[in-house]
Design an enzyme around this catalytic site. Sequence first.
Site, PDB file in Angstrom:
ATOM      1  N   TYR A 131       4.414  -1.246   9.970  1.00  0.00           N
ATOM      2  CA  TYR A 131       4.119  -1.349   8.544  1.00  0.00           C
ATOM      3  C   TYR A 131       2.656  -0.994   8.341  1.00  0.00           C
ATOM      4  CZ  TYR A 131       1.805  -5.791   9.509  1.00  0.00           C
ATOM      5  OH  TYR A 131       0.970  -6.763   9.986  1.00  0.00           O
ATOM      6  N   CYS A 132       2.275  -0.824   7.106  1.00  0.00           N
ATOM      7  CA  CYS A 132       0.882  -0.537   6.766  1.00  0.00           C
ATOM      8  C   CYS A 132       0.644  -1.104   5.381  1.00  0.00           C
ATOM      9  CB  CYS A 132       0.593   0.962   6.852  1.00  0.00           C
ATOM     10  SG  CYS A 132       1.642   1.963   5.778  1.00  0.00           S
ATOM     11  N   GLY A 133      -0.209  -0.484   4.605  1.00  0.00           N
ATOM     12  CA  GLY A 133      -0.471  -0.991   3.264  1.00  0.00           C
ATOM     13  C   GLY A 133       0.657  -0.704   2.298  1.00  0.00           C
TER      14      GLY A 133
END
Length: 85
Positions: free
Chosen positions: A41-43
């Site tokens: 995941y990331c932002g």
Amino acid sequence: RSTLFPYTTLFRSLRYFLPPGVLAERYAALGVADAAGTTVYCGSGVSACHDLLAMERAGLGRGRLYVGSWSQYAFSGLPIATPTP
């Protein structure tokens, strides 16, 4: 467990992924030998896709993407772990 692994470390330049063996070594250092058990995941869900491609290039198989990423989780009301000083 969550680990910070900036997607920019996957490239030898902004245009080319590192060789498969180098990518495999970097993921091995994180404890990833098989991408099937890994969720990235990331932002917002966009940058994390580079990890999915890199894991496949490294021969680790197909990982999973938490599509909502941090943008969704931060507003979910679920607990957020923070480092202790």
